[in-house]
Each structure stands twice: as structure tokens, then as C-alpha cells.
Design a protein around this motif. Structure first.
Motif, short mmCIF file in Angstrom:
data_model
loop_
_atom_site.label_atom_id
_atom_site.label_comp_id
_atom_site.label_asym_id
_atom_site.label_seq_id
_atom_site.Cartn_x
_atom_site.Cartn_y
_atom_site.Cartn_z
N MET A 1 -55.20 -23.35 46.25
CA MET A 1 -54.33 -22.48 47.01
C MET A 1 -52.96 -22.47 46.36
O MET A 1 -52.44 -23.50 45.98
CB MET A 1 -54.23 -22.94 48.47
CG MET A 1 -53.23 -22.13 49.24
SD MET A 1 -53.43 -21.86 50.99
CE MET A 1 -55.09 -21.42 51.23
N GLU A 3 -48.96 -21.86 46.76
CA GLU A 3 -47.86 -21.81 47.71
C GLU A 3 -46.70 -21.12 46.98
O GLU A 3 -46.01 -21.74 46.19
CB GLU A 3 -47.47 -23.21 48.17
CG GLU A 3 -48.56 -23.88 48.97
CD GLU A 3 -48.21 -25.31 49.37
OE1 GLU A 3 -47.16 -25.83 48.94
OE2 GLU A 3 -49.00 -25.90 50.11
N GLN A 13 -42.36 -18.20 52.39
CA GLN A 13 -43.48 -18.67 51.57
C GLN A 13 -44.73 -17.87 51.89
O GLN A 13 -44.94 -17.45 53.03
CB GLN A 13 -43.73 -20.15 51.84
CG GLN A 13 -44.89 -20.74 51.08
CD GLN A 13 -45.00 -22.24 51.30
OE1 GLN A 13 -44.02 -22.96 51.19
NE2 GLN A 13 -46.19 -22.71 51.62
N ASP A 15 -48.87 -18.44 51.35
CA ASP A 15 -49.99 -19.27 50.92
C ASP A 15 -51.15 -18.32 50.64
O ASP A 15 -51.50 -17.50 51.50
CB ASP A 15 -50.40 -20.27 52.01
CG ASP A 15 -49.29 -21.27 52.31
OD1 ASP A 15 -48.40 -21.47 51.45
OD2 ASP A 15 -49.30 -21.86 53.40
N GLU A 17 -55.05 -17.61 48.58
CA GLU A 17 -56.27 -18.06 47.91
C GLU A 17 -57.06 -16.82 47.48
O GLU A 17 -57.25 -15.89 48.27
CB GLU A 17 -57.12 -18.92 48.85
CG GLU A 17 -58.35 -19.51 48.22
CD GLU A 17 -58.04 -20.64 47.25
OE1 GLU A 17 -58.74 -20.73 46.23
OE2 GLU A 17 -57.10 -21.41 47.50
N CYS A 26 -54.69 -15.76 53.26
CA CYS A 26 -53.30 -15.33 53.09
C CYS A 26 -52.54 -15.69 54.37
O CYS A 26 -52.94 -15.31 55.47
CB CYS A 26 -53.22 -13.83 52.84
SG CYS A 26 -51.54 -13.22 52.60
N HIS A 29 -45.25 -17.15 55.81
CA HIS A 29 -44.42 -17.98 56.68
C HIS A 29 -43.09 -17.30 56.96
O HIS A 29 -42.46 -16.77 56.07
CB HIS A 29 -44.17 -19.34 56.02
CG HIS A 29 -45.42 -20.11 55.78
ND1 HIS A 29 -45.95 -20.97 56.70
CD2 HIS A 29 -46.27 -20.11 54.72
CE1 HIS A 29 -47.07 -21.49 56.21
NE2 HIS A 29 -47.29 -20.99 55.01
N TYR A 77 -50.60 -16.06 41.20
CA TYR A 77 -51.90 -16.73 41.35
C TYR A 77 -52.79 -16.42 40.15
O TYR A 77 -53.43 -17.31 39.59
CB TYR A 77 -52.58 -16.27 42.64
CG TYR A 77 -53.80 -17.08 43.01
CD1 TYR A 77 -53.70 -18.06 43.98
CD2 TYR A 77 -55.03 -16.88 42.40
CE1 TYR A 77 -54.81 -18.82 44.33
CE2 TYR A 77 -56.13 -17.64 42.73
CZ TYR A 77 -56.02 -18.60 43.71
OH TYR A 77 -57.12 -19.37 44.04
#
Length: 82
Positions: A1, A3, A13, A15, A17, A26, A29, A77
Motif C-alpha cells: 500500500m 501512503e 494523505q 492510501d 493499493e 483507496c 484522509h 504508485y
């Protein structure tokens, strides 16, 4: 994952994958809760490349936005995975 720390937005933020080119998780934050939760749910199960292109460059406050930052998180990513 991954961040991913966002820049220039109310969110702080993302997160993320991605498996086999598909966004599987997904979470965004902070930010506008309804919008960020809705955006996160809408992208799960979609092709990362399509989402990245669709959201790139959307402005909000200044020259970026939560959707634009999500496109940047996808790119980060993908770079990390290489």
C-alpha cells in the motif's frame, strides 16, 4: 500500500493499493468528507490508468485538487512498482 502525502489540498494523505492495474483500495484522509469518501468509492474496481487520466489537472484551490492529487498518487504508485 502506498501512503501518498498530498500537497496543496485540504486532504493530507491518500492510501492507495493497485493490483494488476486495478485500484483495489483507496482512502483519502481529511478534506471534504463526503466528497473524498465518494471519490474513493468511485475509483475502486476501475483501471488505474483510466482514473489517472480522467482526474489529472482538475483544479480546486489553486492548480490542484483532491482528484488531481489522487491522479498523482496513482502515478507515484506505478513508479514505485517498477
Amino acid at each position: 500500500m502506498l501512503e501518498y502525502k498530498t500537497k496543496g489540498t485540504c486532504s493530507t494523505q491518500i492510501d492507495l493499493e493497485i493490483e494488476d492495474g486495478i485500484i483495489t483500495a483507496c482512502e483519502i484522509h481529511r478534506g471534504c468528507r463526503g466528497n473524498t469518501q465518494g471519490l474513493a468509492k468511485m475509483v475502486i474496481g476501475r483501471k488505474a490508468d483510466e482514473v489517472k487520466e480522467l482526474l489529472r489537472g482538475i483544479p480546486c484551490r489553486g492548480d490542484t485538487s483532491c482528484p488531481d492529487q489522487l491522479s498523482r498518487a496513482i502515478e507515484a504508485y506505478q513508479q514505485q512498482a517498477k
